[in-house]
Design a protein around this motif. Structure first.
Motif, PDB file in Angstrom:
ATOM      1  N   SER A 279       0.830  -1.154   0.057  1.00  0.00           N
ATOM      2  CA  SER A 279       0.134   0.028   0.053  1.00  0.00           C
ATOM      3  C   SER A 279       0.986   1.343  -0.051  1.00  0.00           C
ATOM      4  O   SER A 279       0.685   2.242  -1.054  1.00  0.00           O
ATOM      5  N   LEU A 280       1.827   1.210   0.858  1.00  0.00           N
ATOM      6  CA  LEU A 280       2.573   2.535   1.026  1.00  0.00           C
ATOM      7  C   LEU A 280       3.547   2.806  -0.175  1.00  0.00           C
ATOM      8  O   LEU A 280       3.659   3.817  -0.802  1.00  0.00           O
ATOM      9  N   PHE A 281       4.025   1.669  -0.832  1.00  0.00           N
ATOM     10  CA  PHE A 281       5.024   1.731  -2.058  1.00  0.00           C
ATOM     11  C   PHE A 281       4.235   2.404  -3.377  1.00  0.00           C
ATOM     12  O   PHE A 281       4.743   3.294  -3.798  1.00  0.00           O
ATOM     13  N   TYR A 282       3.322   1.669  -3.550  1.00  0.00           N
ATOM     14  CA  TYR A 282       2.509   2.318  -4.630  1.00  0.00           C
ATOM     15  C   TYR A 282       1.731   3.432  -4.643  1.00  0.00           C
ATOM     16  O   TYR A 282       1.941   4.323  -5.695  1.00  0.00           O
ATOM     17  N   VAL A 283       1.350   3.849  -3.592  1.00  0.00           N
ATOM     18  CA  VAL A 283       0.588   4.904  -3.424  1.00  0.00           C
ATOM     19  C   VAL A 283       1.731   6.013  -3.374  1.00  0.00           C
ATOM     20  O   VAL A 283       1.427   6.989  -3.945  1.00  0.00           O
ATOM     21  N   ILE A 284       2.824   6.041  -2.703  1.00  0.00           N
ATOM     22  CA  ILE A 284       3.629   7.163  -2.794  1.00  0.00           C
ATOM     23  C   ILE A 284       4.372   7.403  -4.135  1.00  0.00           C
ATOM     24  O   ILE A 284       4.544   8.343  -4.555  1.00  0.00           O
ATOM     25  N   ALA A 285       4.788   6.117  -4.696  1.00  0.00           N
ATOM     26  CA  ALA A 285       5.484   6.092  -5.971  1.00  0.00           C
ATOM     27  C   ALA A 285       4.587   6.672  -6.987  1.00  0.00           C
ATOM     28  O   ALA A 285       5.136   7.357  -8.068  1.00  0.00           O
TER      29      ALA A 285
END
Length: 240
Positions: A173-179
């Protein structure tokens, strides 16, 4: 009779090797295909879209489970920080190398273009990758350690899979939302997050027999089976 985990790290036979393998896998997953979106046609699911890093990264969670189960949260915490620093250093080196002026000539100019295509991740991707790894890994280790104490060491399969489900949810969740939020269409973003989560977690299920063998081997060879009953779970405390 198992040790209570009070020995210095240097007295373990395999701890350093497990740490080195963990960091190697982590760097491979981050440098090879972190931003690439791939597709595969699966028999039941049909066409599945996923991040190419899924081929490597889930194995780091298996190592995290092994480290926490055998050596305890405190020793896994040191490995997570080693991986975190390795990712920072690799990102810094990529930035420096790409910023250097290539030598004159079409071959060097072409090579520079290819390097930028492979290693020229945007700051959003770098930040998202490192933060997601840090948060997801500590979530995995914390849940694994707490479940071991609560279950009194029973149901290893439930602990490895349960901790991975929690850690991978945070990471994906964190990686793809941030990136990629605002860059990819929302439908694609959600699709990749879901596929990534399912595939990563599925790796843990498939690899459970191997995880059992590695854990049992290390417990026997290291004479160690640590329970985090009195552990300080502060992620910023480096002392094991």
């Amino acid at each position: 009779m198992m040790s209570k985990g009070t020995r210095p790290i240097g007295q373990y036979k395999y701890y350093d090797f497990v740490m080195a393998a963990f960091v190697t896998i982590l760097l491979c997953s981050d440098l090879i295909g972190a931003a690439k979106v791939a597709q595969a046609n699966l028999p039941v699911l049909g066409t599945v879209t996923f991040g190419a890093g899924v081929l490597f990264f889930p194995v780091s969670y298996i190592f995290g489970d092994v480290l926490t189960e055998v050596y305890g949260y405190g020793r896994d915490r040191r490995v997570i920080w080693a991986g975190f620093c390795a990712l920072l250093f690799a990102s810094l080196m990529s930035t420096v190398v790409l910023a250097l002026q290539p030598a004159a000539g079409p071959a060097n100019a072409s090579y520079q273009t290819h390097l930028e295509a492979v290693f020229g991740n945007t700051p959003r991707i770098v930040f998202g990758s490192i933060l997601a790894f840090w948060c997801g890994s500590f979530t995995n280790s914390y849940v694994m350690a707490k479940m071991k104490v609560a279950m009194q060491g029973r149901h290893l399969w439930m602990r490895t899979i349960g901790s991975t489900l929690c850690g991978e949810l945070v990471d994906s969740s964190l990686f793809y939302v941030i990136a990629f939020y605002g860059i990819w269409p929302n439908e694609q973003l959600i699709s990749v997050i879901v596929a990534q989560y399912v595939l990563k977690s599925g790796w843990e299920v498939v690899m459970t027999p191997v995880t059992y063998k590695v854990i049992n081997f290390l417990k026997r060879k290291e004479n160690e089976d640590y329970y985090d009953r009195d552990t300080n779970f502060n992620p910023f405390k480096l002392r094991a």
